[in-house]
Design a protein around this motif. Structure first.
Motif, PDB file in Angstrom:
ATOM      1  N   ASP A 167      33.834  42.079  34.779  1.00 50.70           N
ATOM      2  CA  ASP A 167      32.577  41.724  35.446  1.00 50.70           C
ATOM      3  C   ASP A 167      32.757  40.618  36.475  1.00 50.70           C
ATOM      4  O   ASP A 167      31.928  40.472  37.377  1.00 50.70           O
ATOM      5  CB  ASP A 167      31.512  41.302  34.424  1.00 50.70           C
ATOM      6  N   SER A 168      33.825  39.854  36.365  1.00 45.40           N
ATOM      7  CA  SER A 168      34.090  38.783  37.327  1.00 45.40           C
ATOM      8  C   SER A 168      34.777  39.303  38.578  1.00 45.40           C
ATOM      9  O   SER A 168      34.890  38.586  39.566  1.00 45.40           O
ATOM     10  CB  SER A 168      34.973  37.712  36.690  1.00 45.40           C
ATOM     11  N   GLY A 169      35.295  40.527  38.504  1.00 48.01           N
ATOM     12  CA  GLY A 169      36.046  41.082  39.618  1.00 48.01           C
ATOM     13  C   GLY A 169      37.546  41.121  39.375  1.00 48.01           C
ATOM     14  O   GLY A 169      38.308  41.507  40.260  1.00 48.01           O
ATOM     15  N   GLN A 170      37.983  40.724  38.177  1.00 42.98           N
ATOM     16  CA  GLN A 170      39.416  40.782  37.874  1.00 42.98           C
ATOM     17  C   GLN A 170      39.860  42.244  37.864  1.00 42.98           C
ATOM     18  O   GLN A 170      39.258  43.075  37.198  1.00 42.98           O
ATOM     19  CB  GLN A 170      39.717  40.137  36.515  1.00 42.98           C
ATOM     20  N   THR A 171      40.896  42.543  38.644  1.00 45.61           N
ATOM     21  CA  THR A 171      41.406  43.912  38.710  1.00 45.61           C
ATOM     22  C   THR A 171      42.827  44.028  38.181  1.00 45.61           C
ATOM     23  O   THR A 171      43.244  45.114  37.789  1.00 45.61           O
ATOM     24  CB  THR A 171      41.355  44.459  40.155  1.00 45.61           C
ATOM     25  N   VAL A 172      43.578  42.933  38.193  1.00 48.67           N
ATOM     26  CA  VAL A 172      44.913  42.914  37.590  1.00 48.67           C
ATOM     27  C   VAL A 172      44.801  41.999  36.375  1.00 48.67           C
ATOM     28  O   VAL A 172      44.471  40.819  36.504  1.00 48.67           O
ATOM     29  CB  VAL A 172      45.985  42.392  38.571  1.00 48.67           C
ATOM     30  N   PHE A 173      45.057  42.567  35.212  1.00 48.47           N
ATOM     31  CA  PHE A 173      44.839  41.829  33.974  1.00 48.47           C
ATOM     32  C   PHE A 173      46.099  41.081  33.540  1.00 48.47           C
ATOM     33  O   PHE A 173      46.711  41.357  32.518  1.00 48.47           O
ATOM     34  CB  PHE A 173      44.266  42.758  32.903  1.00 48.47           C
ATOM     35  N   HIS A 174      46.459  40.149  34.406  1.00 49.55           N
ATOM     36  CA  HIS A 174      47.510  39.154  34.189  1.00 49.55           C
ATOM     37  C   HIS A 174      46.902  37.882  34.766  1.00 49.55           C
ATOM     38  O   HIS A 174      46.454  37.877  35.920  1.00 49.55           O
ATOM     39  CB  HIS A 174      48.781  39.542  34.943  1.00 49.55           C
ATOM     40  N   LEU A 175      46.856  36.825  33.984  1.00 53.86           N
ATOM     41  CA  LEU A 175      46.243  35.578  34.433  1.00 53.86           C
ATOM     42  C   LEU A 175      46.748  35.191  35.814  1.00 53.86           C
ATOM     43  O   LEU A 175      47.955  35.144  36.047  1.00 53.86           O
ATOM     44  CB  LEU A 175      46.559  34.460  33.429  1.00 53.86           C
ATOM     45  N   HIS A 176      45.822  34.958  36.720  1.00 54.00           N
ATOM     46  CA  HIS A 176      46.192  34.513  38.054  1.00 54.00           C
ATOM     47  C   HIS A 176      45.055  33.726  38.681  1.00 54.00           C
ATOM     48  O   HIS A 176      43.890  33.933  38.364  1.00 54.00           O
ATOM     49  CB  HIS A 176      46.604  35.685  38.956  1.00 54.00           C
TER      50      HIS A 176
END
Length: 119
Positions: free
Chosen positions: A95-104
């Motif tokens: 929902d935040s817009g994260q598309t790559v699920f690796h902390l960045h």
């Protein structure tokens, strides 16, 4: 669901299996230019160890993540955006817009970014 570390795009970059325009590297962190920049300076800063997001920190990834603001400030100086201003942000979850699920974290600068973070 989310890719395992062996298939994670950012893990592959950290392992040098996929090329990236690196701007910083140490034992635990890596920073590289975003391939779809949203500002003249758009750098991604990641821990090399896999962690999906801030809600999944381990002792190892928390120690690396704690250093990201310091590294971001140094990169802001090195990339010429310290004086004009820069933004450091993290998207955590779909929902935040994260598309790559690796902390960045995104380091953005080089233009007036405005006050709005969402549309």
């Amino acid at each position: 669901m989310n890719a395992p570390a062996s298939e994670c795009l950012f893990c592959k970059i950290a392992r040098k299996e996929i090329p990236a325009a690196l701007v910083y590297e140490d034992d635990t962190l890596l920073a590289f230019k975003d391939i779809f920049p949203q500002a003249p300076v758009h750098v991604l800063i990641i821990p090399k160890a896999h962690c999906e997001g801030l809600g999944d920190l381990t002792t190892e990834t928390a120690a690396a993540a704690a250093r990201i603001p310091q590294v971001a400030a140094q990169l802001a100086r090195d990339l010429g955006v310290m004086t004009g201003g820069w933004r450091l942000l993290n998207n955590c979850g779909p929902d935040s817009g994260q598309t790559v699920f690796h902390l960045h974290f995104h380091l953005l600068g080089g233009k007036a970014l405005g006050g709005r973070l969402c549309q």
